[in-house]
Design an enzyme around this catalytic site. Structure first.
Site, PDB file in Angstrom:
ATOM      1  N   SER A  44       0.751  -2.964   0.865  1.00 16.20           N
ATOM      2  CA  SER A  44       0.525  -4.323   1.338  1.00 16.20           C
ATOM      3  C   SER A  44       1.547  -4.681   2.432  1.00 16.20           C
ATOM      4  O   SER A  44       1.648  -3.987   3.432  1.00 16.20           O
ATOM      5  CB  SER A  44       0.565  -5.295   0.159  1.00 16.20           C
ATOM      6  OG  SER A  44      -0.012  -6.522   0.502  1.00 16.20           O
ATOM      7  N   ASP A 158      -6.197  -4.648  -1.385  1.00 14.40           N
ATOM      8  CA  ASP A 158      -4.729  -4.558  -1.466  1.00 14.40           C
ATOM      9  C   ASP A 158      -4.268  -3.493  -2.468  1.00 14.40           C
ATOM     10  O   ASP A 158      -4.699  -3.470  -3.628  1.00 14.40           O
ATOM     11  CB  ASP A 158      -4.202  -5.926  -1.899  1.00 14.40           C
ATOM     12  CG  ASP A 158      -2.718  -6.094  -1.656  1.00 14.40           C
ATOM     13  OD1 ASP A 158      -1.938  -5.262  -2.151  1.00 14.40           O
ATOM     14  OD2 ASP A 158      -2.338  -7.069  -0.989  1.00 14.40           O
TER      15      ASP A 158
END
Length: 299
Positions: A44, A158
């Site tokens: 991320s 993510d």
């Protein structure tokens, strides 16, 4: 007399939204201490900062991050209004490509791995080749906020959903130590909400007023028919972060790195990217504390 060989580091950069700007300060402190970062694994925001660092453009990114404010952030949000995410993310990625260059992971001077999640098959995806910012865009696809990414025929979100502190990609590195940065560290109860920083635009300027009206309209649009609320995204993000913190603790206990640098999970909220300078300073100070203890143990 020849210089003593620098200790080499495998660096693991975790997920956690705007707190991940602390990764910049951590990297600076690691290098200031005389270590050489030989590989980066990121998830991320950790994939974003780690990828930019691996491309040799951390200084340029830091300057840009410290220069943006809340208004700039709004202009970078290309709203999708779809059912699978609030923001498409193209504006942000295109801006970063202009800043860093259109690089391929296999051509970077430092080995780099971005972690994403294959949501349909419920497994981690390690991206170690191909366009750098395709990998970063996949890794930062925070559920509900960013739309998922179709990558090599697979829909990715993510990486923090399954592995917010991706240590496993460093297992075969031939480095001296592994340093992991966990952005979901214990809350700092002394943490105070900072005073609002002055905008680049005068509060009374017509442009500032029109931007404020635009932001208000965005909130009204997200609210929809009245049964939704802008706060829905905040609640969902808090739930996501709670999940990430729990998984991070489990991962760190199962695969303990040599050094863990913990950034308090309440240091800032996930989308407070206008607090870049504060987060960078926090990363520096937390890294300095950890590395000083490492130095003391080795003496």
């Amino acid at each position: 007399m020849a210089d003593e060989r620098k200790k080499t580091v495998s660096l693991v950069l975790g997920s956690g939204g705007a707190r991940g700007l602390a990764h910049i300060g951590v990297i600076h402190e690691i290098e200031r201490e005389g270590y050489e970062i030989r590989s980066v694994s990121g998830c991320s925001i950790g994939a974003l900062v780690g990828g930019v660092f691996a491309a040799g453009k951390l200084t340029e990114f830091e300057r840009w991050a410290c220069a943006i404010d809340k208004i700039d952030i709004v202009t970078l949000l290309d709203l999708s209004w779809g059912t699978n995410g609030l923001v498409k993310g193209d504006k942000i990625i295109n801006t970063l490509v202009k800043l860093v260059g259109d690089r391929r992971i296999e051509d970077l001077p430092i080995p780099f791995t971005a972690i994403a999640t294959d949501i349909e098959n419920l497994k981690e995806v390690w991206i170690r080749s191909g366009p750098l910012f395709d990998a970063i865009r996949a890794s930062i696809s925070m559920p509900l906020f960013f739309t998922p990414v179709k990558y090599r025929g697979v829909r990715l979100i993510d990486g923090g959903v399954l592995n917010p502190v991706p240590i496993a990609p460093t297992f075969n590195d031939e480095t001296d130590i592994t340093i992991a940065v966990n952005l979901g560290g214990p809350a700092d109860r002394s943490q105070k909400k900072p005073a609002a920083s002055p905008s680049k635009l005068a509060e009374s300027s017509p442009l500032h007023s029109s931007v404020n009206r635009f932001i208000a309209q965005l909130k009204e649009t997200v609210a929809g028919s009245g049964d939704k609320d802008w706060g829905v995204y905040d609640i969902a993000n808090q739930a996501f972060e709670a999940m990430q913190s729990t998984i991070a603790r489990q991962k760190l206990a199962t695969y303990p790195p040599d050094v863990v640098i913990e950034i308090p999970r309440n240091a800032c909220r996930a989308l407070e990217f206008h607090r870049a300078a504060q987060m960078i300073d926090l990363g520096r100070s937390r890294a300095r504390e950890c590395l000083s203890r490492v130095r003391e143990r080795s003496n």
